[in-house]
Each structure stands twice: as C-alpha cells, then as structure tokens.
Design a protein around this motif. Sequence first.
Motif, PDB file in Angstrom:
ATOM      1  N   GLN A 135       0.832  -1.206   0.000  1.00  0.00           N
ATOM      2  CA  GLN A 135       0.000   0.000   0.000  1.00  0.00           C
ATOM      3  C   GLN A 135       0.868   1.258   0.000  1.00  0.00           C
ATOM      4  O   GLN A 135       0.610   2.195  -0.755  1.00  0.00           O
ATOM      5  CB  GLN A 135      -0.933  -0.004   1.225  1.00  0.00           C
ATOM      6  CG  GLN A 135      -1.857   1.191   1.255  1.00  0.00           C
ATOM      7  CD  GLN A 135      -2.547   1.336   2.597  1.00  0.00           C
ATOM      8  OE1 GLN A 135      -1.890   1.404   3.642  1.00  0.00           O
ATOM      9  NE2 GLN A 135      -3.867   1.380   2.567  1.00  0.00           N
ATOM     10  N   GLN A 138       2.349   1.602  -3.417  1.00  0.00           N
ATOM     11  CA  GLN A 138       1.322   1.955  -4.397  1.00  0.00           C
ATOM     12  C   GLN A 138       1.049   3.457  -4.375  1.00  0.00           C
ATOM     13  O   GLN A 138       0.997   4.108  -5.418  1.00  0.00           O
ATOM     14  CB  GLN A 138       0.019   1.192  -4.106  1.00  0.00           C
ATOM     15  CG  GLN A 138      -1.124   1.574  -5.040  1.00  0.00           C
ATOM     16  CD  GLN A 138      -2.451   0.925  -4.648  1.00  0.00           C
ATOM     17  OE1 GLN A 138      -2.598   0.342  -3.570  1.00  0.00           O
ATOM     18  NE2 GLN A 138      -3.422   1.030  -5.534  1.00  0.00           N
ATOM     19  N   LEU A 139       0.905   4.021  -3.183  1.00  0.00           N
ATOM     20  CA  LEU A 139       0.593   5.446  -3.087  1.00  0.00           C
ATOM     21  C   LEU A 139       1.798   6.321  -3.419  1.00  0.00           C
ATOM     22  O   LEU A 139       1.643   7.400  -3.982  1.00  0.00           O
ATOM     23  CB  LEU A 139      -0.013   5.772  -1.726  1.00  0.00           C
ATOM     24  CG  LEU A 139      -1.436   5.207  -1.594  1.00  0.00           C
ATOM     25  CD1 LEU A 139      -1.962   5.348  -0.183  1.00  0.00           C
ATOM     26  CD2 LEU A 139      -2.379   5.861  -2.585  1.00  0.00           C
ATOM     27  N   MET A 144       2.050  10.375  -4.238  1.00  0.00           N
ATOM     28  CA  MET A 144       1.692  10.966  -2.941  1.00  0.00           C
ATOM     29  C   MET A 144       2.824  11.795  -2.335  1.00  0.00           C
ATOM     30  O   MET A 144       2.597  12.902  -1.856  1.00  0.00           O
ATOM     31  CB  MET A 144       1.252   9.888  -1.958  1.00  0.00           C
ATOM     32  CG  MET A 144       0.831  10.426  -0.620  1.00  0.00           C
ATOM     33  SD  MET A 144       0.289   9.095   0.468  1.00  0.00           S
ATOM     34  CE  MET A 144      -0.135  10.024   1.926  1.00  0.00           C
TER      35      MET A 144
END
Length: 165
Positions: A135, A138-139, A144
Amino acid sequence: MTVISSEKDVEALTLTFVAEFDADAARVWQVWEDPRQLERWWGPPTWPATFVRHEFYAGGSSRYYMTGPNGEKARGWWENTVVEAPHRFEFTDGFAGEDGEPDNIMPEVRGSVTLEEQGGKTRMTTVSTFTSVEQLEQLIEMGMQEGMTLAMGQIDALLAESMVA
C-alpha cells in the motif's frame, strides 16, 4: 521551501513530512480548519482541491475533489478521529467514488498532524501510516510523496497573505 523533510519508513509503514512556518500554531491550524484556505493548498498546484463538506471536529467528515489540468476529477474523503485545536488532529483518509463517498477498493491511510511552536515558528509534522508495504509503495507510485510536498509548499504564500492584511 516549507517542507524541510520527507521520509519514507518501510519498517514503520509511514510517510512523514516535516514543515516549518513563520506563524504561530493557531494561524497554521486555520489552514486545516477553514475549508476555503484548505482548498488553496491541499492539492498540488496543478490539481486544486474543492471541499464540498468539511466537518473539522472529532467524528466529523470531509468530502473533496481535486481537478486536474485536463478537467479530470480525483475524489477523496476524511473521517476525523481526534481534533485538538490548535495542536493535533488525526484522521482516516481515502479515495472516493463518483458519488464522493469512500471507495472501498482503494487503500485507506491513517493520518496525524501535530503543530508545535518553536522560537516564533510552527513545526508541522504530518504522518501517514499504511497497512502494508504494498500500500505504501502503491501510493508513492501514484505520486503521494511528491504531491504532498508540492501541496504543502503552497502554505507559506497563504500565511503571508494574512500577515499583510
């Protein structure tokens, strides 16, 4: 530049941003509390945010969308769990569907923000905590880290406006 550090910690599953501002904590708090001020910095410069709901209290929620350079919309939400003005708040953050409500397919992130006054300045520490390395990665791949750095870089100008007024 506002952001003085940005650190990914794979072991702790966190992404931490530290920024400093030439304003007291109460004034920096306003850029989170006031949805019109929040809109002016929450998205990176090419993806400005619009908050359609912003209930900045424990148990409150926010709904927003960011508009990209070609008119595309990325929707998001917050659920505030702790709000202790003007020094700390915690929330769950995630992506939203077309209806503005949480998209359960995309990951949720726990966020915390602390504001500490130090020598006439305020240090803002923002920590995003993920549920897995996948996660987190992924971000990061979705932009991000870069996006938050660019977004927070807009806060100084917002604070400077209020100093002149």
